[in-house]
Each structure stands twice: as structure tokens, then as C-alpha cells.
Design a protein around this motif. Structure first.
Motif, PDB file in Angstrom:
ATOM      1  N   PRO A 157     -10.488   7.357 -14.503  1.00  0.00           N
ATOM      2  CA  PRO A 157     -10.268   8.238 -15.838  1.00  0.00           C
ATOM      3  C   PRO A 157      -9.053   9.011 -14.829  1.00  0.00           C
ATOM      4  CG  PRO A 157     -11.643   9.500 -14.116  1.00  0.00           C
ATOM      5  CD  PRO A 157     -12.110   8.087 -13.295  1.00  0.00           C
ATOM      6  N   ARG A 158      -7.616   9.276 -15.459  1.00  0.00           N
ATOM      7  CA  ARG A 158      -6.554   9.756 -14.575  1.00  0.00           C
ATOM      8  C   ARG A 158      -6.095  10.966 -15.037  1.00  0.00           C
ATOM      9  NH1 ARG A 158      -1.016   9.128 -19.566  1.00  0.00           N
ATOM     10  NH2 ARG A 158      -2.484   8.328 -20.438  1.00  0.00           N
ATOM     11  N   VAL A 159      -5.803  11.323 -13.824  1.00  0.00           N
ATOM     12  CA  VAL A 159      -5.679  13.223 -13.723  1.00  0.00           C
ATOM     13  C   VAL A 159      -4.265  13.995 -13.860  1.00  0.00           C
ATOM     14  CG1 VAL A 159      -6.080  15.052 -12.900  1.00  0.00           C
ATOM     15  CG2 VAL A 159      -7.834  13.130 -12.778  1.00  0.00           C
ATOM     16  N   ASN A 160      -3.093  12.884 -13.279  1.00  0.00           N
ATOM     17  CA  ASN A 160      -1.422  13.698 -13.183  1.00  0.00           C
ATOM     18  C   ASN A 160      -1.239  12.601 -12.319  1.00  0.00           C
ATOM     19  OD1 ASN A 160      -0.080  15.541 -13.783  1.00  0.00           O
ATOM     20  ND2 ASN A 160      -0.410  16.621 -12.571  1.00  0.00           N
ATOM     21  N   GLU A 161      -1.742  11.084 -12.431  1.00  0.00           N
ATOM     22  CA  GLU A 161      -0.797  10.071 -11.758  1.00  0.00           C
ATOM     23  C   GLU A 161       0.581   8.876 -12.674  1.00  0.00           C
ATOM     24  OE1 GLU A 161      -4.143  10.827 -11.038  1.00  0.00           O
ATOM     25  OE2 GLU A 161      -5.020   9.709 -12.047  1.00  0.00           O
ATOM     26  N   ILE A 162      -0.352   9.577 -13.853  1.00  0.00           N
ATOM     27  CA  ILE A 162       0.352   8.469 -15.268  1.00  0.00           C
ATOM     28  C   ILE A 162       0.918   9.555 -16.012  1.00  0.00           C
ATOM     29  CG2 ILE A 162       0.642   7.012 -16.530  1.00  0.00           C
ATOM     30  CD1 ILE A 162      -1.337   5.716 -14.576  1.00  0.00           C
ATOM     31  N   ALA A 163       2.420  10.154 -15.721  1.00  0.00           N
ATOM     32  CA  ALA A 163       3.184  10.813 -16.754  1.00  0.00           C
ATOM     33  C   ALA A 163       2.354  10.198 -17.956  1.00  0.00           C
ATOM     34  CB  ALA A 163       4.496  10.813 -16.408  1.00  0.00           C
ATOM     35  N   TYR A 164       1.893  10.930 -18.937  1.00  0.00           N
ATOM     36  CA  TYR A 164       1.343  10.543 -20.455  1.00  0.00           C
ATOM     37  C   TYR A 164       3.129  10.226 -21.282  1.00  0.00           C
ATOM     38  CZ  TYR A 164      -2.632  12.221 -21.087  1.00  0.00           C
ATOM     39  OH  TYR A 164      -4.339  12.814 -20.348  1.00  0.00           O
ATOM     40  N   PHE A 219       0.951  -1.391   0.361  1.00  0.00           N
ATOM     41  CA  PHE A 219      -0.161   0.253   0.312  1.00  0.00           C
ATOM     42  C   PHE A 219       1.014   0.974  -0.027  1.00  0.00           C
ATOM     43  CE2 PHE A 219      -2.688  -3.088   2.920  1.00  0.00           C
ATOM     44  CZ  PHE A 219      -3.236  -3.597   1.775  1.00  0.00           C
ATOM     45  N   ILE A 220       0.840   1.777  -1.428  1.00  0.00           N
ATOM     46  CA  ILE A 220       1.715   2.786  -1.372  1.00  0.00           C
ATOM     47  C   ILE A 220       0.507   4.084  -1.499  1.00  0.00           C
ATOM     48  CG2 ILE A 220       3.732   4.452  -2.787  1.00  0.00           C
ATOM     49  CD1 ILE A 220       4.711   1.675  -3.319  1.00  0.00           C
ATOM     50  N   ALA A 221       0.783   5.152   0.065  1.00  0.00           N
ATOM     51  CA  ALA A 221       0.034   6.225   0.329  1.00  0.00           C
ATOM     52  C   ALA A 221       0.562   7.364   1.147  1.00  0.00           C
ATOM     53  CB  ALA A 221      -1.446   5.521   0.607  1.00  0.00           C
ATOM     54  N   PRO A 222       0.081   8.233   1.085  1.00  0.00           N
ATOM     55  CA  PRO A 222       0.046   9.498   1.810  1.00  0.00           C
ATOM     56  C   PRO A 222      -0.321   9.584   2.835  1.00  0.00           C
ATOM     57  CG  PRO A 222      -0.730  10.912   0.238  1.00  0.00           C
ATOM     58  CD  PRO A 222      -0.079   9.314  -0.172  1.00  0.00           C
ATOM     59  N   LYS A 223       0.054  10.220   4.217  1.00  0.00           N
ATOM     60  CA  LYS A 223      -0.804   9.096   5.639  1.00  0.00           C
ATOM     61  C   LYS A 223      -2.685   9.919   5.530  1.00  0.00           C
ATOM     62  CE  LYS A 223       0.611  13.104   8.778  1.00  0.00           C
ATOM     63  NZ  LYS A 223       0.625  14.103   7.961  1.00  0.00           N
ATOM     64  N   GLU A 224      -2.676  11.056   4.554  1.00  0.00           N
ATOM     65  CA  GLU A 224      -3.573  11.730   4.725  1.00  0.00           C
ATOM     66  C   GLU A 224      -4.774  10.182   3.741  1.00  0.00           C
ATOM     67  OE1 GLU A 224      -1.489  12.936   3.706  1.00  0.00           O
ATOM     68  OE2 GLU A 224      -0.720  14.685   4.281  1.00  0.00           O
ATOM     69  N   LEU A 225      -4.599   9.793   2.995  1.00  0.00           N
ATOM     70  CA  LEU A 225      -5.165   8.449   1.937  1.00  0.00           C
ATOM     71  C   LEU A 225      -4.505   7.166   2.439  1.00  0.00           C
ATOM     72  CD1 LEU A 225      -4.703  10.610  -1.339  1.00  0.00           C
ATOM     73  CD2 LEU A 225      -6.132  10.810   0.429  1.00  0.00           C
ATOM     74  N   VAL A 274      -2.147  17.202  -1.530  1.00  0.00           N
ATOM     75  CA  VAL A 274      -2.251  15.950  -1.560  1.00  0.00           C
ATOM     76  C   VAL A 274      -2.455  15.457  -3.346  1.00  0.00           C
ATOM     77  CG1 VAL A 274      -2.461  15.089   0.772  1.00  0.00           C
ATOM     78  CG2 VAL A 274      -4.521  15.275  -1.273  1.00  0.00           C
ATOM     79  N   LYS A 275      -2.856  16.126  -4.208  1.00  0.00           N
ATOM     80  CA  LYS A 275      -3.406  15.749  -4.972  1.00  0.00           C
ATOM     81  C   LYS A 275      -2.431  15.241  -6.499  1.00  0.00           C
ATOM     82  CE  LYS A 275      -3.379  20.109  -7.955  1.00  0.00           C
ATOM     83  NZ  LYS A 275      -3.685  21.378  -7.967  1.00  0.00           N
ATOM     84  N   ASP A 276      -0.751  15.598  -5.979  1.00  0.00           N
ATOM     85  CA  ASP A 276       0.164  15.212  -7.285  1.00  0.00           C
ATOM     86  C   ASP A 276       0.822  15.201  -6.165  1.00  0.00           C
ATOM     87  OD1 ASP A 276      -1.393  16.693  -9.425  1.00  0.00           O
ATOM     88  OD2 ASP A 276      -0.111  18.444  -8.847  1.00  0.00           O
ATOM     89  N   VAL A 277       0.944  14.035  -5.850  1.00  0.00           N
ATOM     90  CA  VAL A 277       1.532  12.967  -4.416  1.00  0.00           C
ATOM     91  C   VAL A 277       2.951  12.168  -4.526  1.00  0.00           C
ATOM     92  CG1 VAL A 277       0.593  11.812  -3.357  1.00  0.00           C
ATOM     93  CG2 VAL A 277       2.653  13.005  -2.374  1.00  0.00           C
ATOM     94  N   TYR A 278       1.979  10.909  -5.669  1.00  0.00           N
ATOM     95  CA  TYR A 278       2.995  10.228  -7.248  1.00  0.00           C
ATOM     96  C   TYR A 278       1.998   9.686  -8.200  1.00  0.00           C
ATOM     97  CZ  TYR A 278       2.352   9.030  -1.773  1.00  0.00           C
ATOM     98  OH  TYR A 278       3.150   8.031  -0.687  1.00  0.00           O
ATOM     99  N   ILE A 279       3.253  10.824  -8.890  1.00  0.00           N
ATOM    100  CA  ILE A 279       3.271  10.175 -10.652  1.00  0.00           C
ATOM    101  C   ILE A 279       4.058   9.053 -10.799  1.00  0.00           C
ATOM    102  CG2 ILE A 279       3.296  11.689 -12.948  1.00  0.00           C
ATOM    103  CD1 ILE A 279       3.101  14.114 -10.729  1.00  0.00           C
ATOM    104  N   LEU A 280       3.378   8.544 -11.697  1.00  0.00           N
ATOM    105  CA  LEU A 280       4.451   7.161 -12.212  1.00  0.00           C
ATOM    106  C   LEU A 280       4.750   8.084 -13.462  1.00  0.00           C
ATOM    107  CD1 LEU A 280       5.689   4.679 -12.135  1.00  0.00           C
ATOM    108  CD2 LEU A 280       3.268   3.637 -13.720  1.00  0.00           C
TER     109      LEU A 280
END
Ligand code: CP
Length: 331
Positions: free
Chosen positions: A282-289, A198-204, A257-263
Motif C-alpha cells: 500500500p501507499r501512504v503518502n509517497e506518491i501524490a494522487y 538507491f534513493i533514501a535518507p541515511k536512516e533508511l 522520515v515518513k514524508d521524506v520523498y513524495i513523487l
């Protein structure tokens, strides 16, 4: 005379049991055999998606929350099986806006349709609908709770890409608090001896109830806050998730937290050869194009698998078996 009355009552009970609809509301009570069966059924539809197995049936598609993939793949599944579709994707344009209750909406729609597919923003809404509905209910997502049809397409995608569901290292990344797809996946995978990361910031972070679920079911898991090349080196599946803005009561927290992890593509140099990246989208920003053209990216095909998995679910709730599908002459 009393014996005759009792016999009639028992017969009525038995008939209503036989006629009992098959809802698809949760993944939690699906057996290992049933999951494999639905995967086998999905495989049949991938071979031949266009069949007339639901000719004469009407499917209702009730979306109280926005959707692209789930609604369109359910509707495509119904179309490719020869059914007709009624429904709405904006409840504001229905009598819900005049105060009609969920119970009355379901009872009305059940007058017209053979199956109801419903997405709702309230956790437990699908279970409630199944209790009042005389026709099968398929849960297309209820709040932050469950997304069982997504789970079936995720399982199908994992099975197709790994050749098995057994003994896999699965990395769940991002919004593990509100992400209903990851909650459903944990429950479904309990049969297959996974190791979750489980990879998440503490808030999530993954909610305690799901960690407790893992402990109670002997599911191994580790928690991380770092997301880098080293952490993911052992992954068979990396399951990315979107931070779900619509579930935050404090939008400042979302911004934090919205951009905390980007692959990113340059993180994928040392991964296992057969590792696949999933995302319910849908993806927003978490997987780079720049990841899209990497052979490990699988999220677009994953969404396509949703069509076959949902064809399987329609057949299953209507009592059409794998044997019926194999014998089908309407291809
Ligand atoms: N995966 C998923 O549920 O996507 P939609 O919200 O677009 O249906």
C-alpha cells in the motif's frame, strides 16, 4: 540379501527425491532461465486466467501479518484455478494465541492442504516452515527479509512494460532499509545487468549486506539522498516504497522520515517516454494522487499482474508445467 536391502534403500531415497516438494521461499536461488520460465507461465495465465488446473486441491492461506493484495491475489489465483481455500488472516483467532508453535501449526495445516501460502513477521519463518512441512510452502513475505512472489510480479511488470529485463536503470526510492520487496528485486535482477539507483535518507539507506551483494555480483549502483526531476531523468523504472512504520522501534524516527520523498506529477515532465512507476503498495503518502492519471503510473496494473504471477507459482510448486498449461483444455 545385503545388496537387496541397499537397493531398496537407494530406491526409497530416489523416490523421496523425486517426490521432493518445490517450495518457493526465496528469490536468491532462481536462475535466469527459471525467472524467464515463470514470466512465460504468467503470460499464459494473463491470456486465460480461468482454468481448472487445481481442481481437487486445497490451498492454505496463513497470514500472520496484515495484507490486502498478496492474500487476495493468492486466493483469487487459487479460485480461478479451481482450488479451494482454507486459512486465516488473523492469527489471534487461532491456537497460536494459546501458544501453539509455528512447527505444530504448519504440521497441522499440512494435514489438510496441498500447498501452504504463508506471510509471517519473523525473518526466516518461511524457510523454517519449508524445512518442517511435507507440502510446498510459498513465502508471502517474512519480516523485512524477502517477498519473492511480489518480486515475480515486479519482474513480470518490468518485462511487460519494458519488453526486456536487460540493461535497465532502476531507481529504488524510500525505505530501502526495511523494504523486503527491494531486497528481493536486487537479487533477482543480478542476471540482467541492471544499474540501480538507491534513493533514501541515511536512516533508511540500503543495508550494507545488499550493497555487498551488489558488489559481489557485479551489479552497478549509485546512492542518492536527493529525489528530484533531475535525478530521475534517466530512469526506466522508478520503484517507490512506503516507509514501513511497523518495523520501527522508535516512532519518533518514523515521524522524522515518513514524508521524506513524495513523487508528484510535476516531477515527471522530463522522464523517458517508456518510464514506468511501480510501487508494491500500500501507499501512504509517497506518491501524490495527481500521479495516478499520468501515463507513467503503473502500480495498479502491477498489482493485477500479481494474480497471473501467483497462478504461475501455484502451478510450479505443484509440478504443473508450461507445457501442461498450454495443453490445458479446461479454459
Ligand atoms: N504488496 C504487498 O505485499 O501488499 P499487501 O501487504 O497488501 O499484501
Amino acid at each position: 540379501k545385503i545388496i537387496l536391502i541397499l537397493a531398496c534403500k537407494i530406491e526409497n531415497v530416489l523416490m523421496s527425491m523425486q517426490m521432493k516438494q518445490r517450495d518457493f521461499v526465496t528469490i536468491a536461488d532462481l536462475s535466469k532461465e527459471k525467472i524467464q520460465y515463470l514470466i512465460d507461465l504468467s503470460q499464459e495465465f494473463e491470456k486465460h486466467p480461468n482454468r481448472e488446473l487445481l481442481k481437487g486441491k486445497v490451498i492454505a492461506s496463513l497470514f500472520f501479518e496484515p495484507s490486502t493484495r498478496t492474500r487476495l491475489s493468492f486466493e483469487t489465483a487459487a479460485n480461478r484455478l479451481g482450488a479451494r481455500i482454507i486459512g486465516f488472516s488473523d492469527a489471534k483467532a487461532t491456537s497460536v494465541s494459546k501458544g501453539e508453535t509455528l512447527k505444530d501449526t504448519i504440521l497441522m495445516v499440512a494435514n489438510y492442504a496441498d500447498v501452504i501460502v504463508m506471510r509471517h513477521y519473523i525473518e526466516g519463518a518461511a524457510q523454517y516452515a519449508s524445512e518442517v512441512s511435507p507440502v510446498p510452502i510459498i513465502n508471502a513475505g517474512d519480516g523485512a527479509h524477502m517477498h519473492p512472489s511480489q518480486c515475480m510480479l515486479d519482474l513480470y511488470s518490468i518485462y511487460k512494460t519494458q519488453g526486456t529485463l536487460e540493461n535497465l536503470n532502476i531507481y529504488l526510492v524510500g525505505d530501502l532499509k526495511y523494504g523486503r520487496t527491494v531486497h528481493s528485486l536486487i537479487m533477482a535482477m543480478r542476471h540482467f545487468n541492471p544499474t540501480f539507483h538507491f534513493i533514501a535518507p541515511k536512516e533508511l539507506a540500503m543495508p550494507n549486506e545488499y550493497k555487498l551483494y551488489c558488489k559481489n555480483h557485479g551489479i552497478k549502483f549509485q546512492e542518492h539522498t536527493a529525489f528530484n526531476e533531475k535525478v530521475i531523468a534517466d530512469a526506466d523504472i522508478i520503484y517507490m516504497t512506503r516507509v514501513q512504520k511497523e518495523r520501527f522501534s522508535d516512532l519518533m524516527e518514523y515521524e522524522r522520515v515518513k514524508d521524506v520523498y513524495i513523487l508528484k506529477n510535476d516531477m515527471l515532465g522530463n522522464v523517458k517516454a517508456n518510464m514506468r512507476i511501480l510501487h508494491p503498495l500500500p501507499r501512504v503518502n509517497e506518491i501524490a494522487y495527481d500521479v495516478d492519471d499520468n501515463p507513467h503510473a503503473y502500480y495498479i496494473q502491477q498489482a493485477q499482474n500479481g494474480l497471473y504471477a501467483r497462478q504461475a507459482l501455484f502451478c510450479d510448486v505443484l509440478g504443473i508445467t508450461l507445457e501442461d498449461v498450454k495443453k490445458d483444455k479446461t479454459i
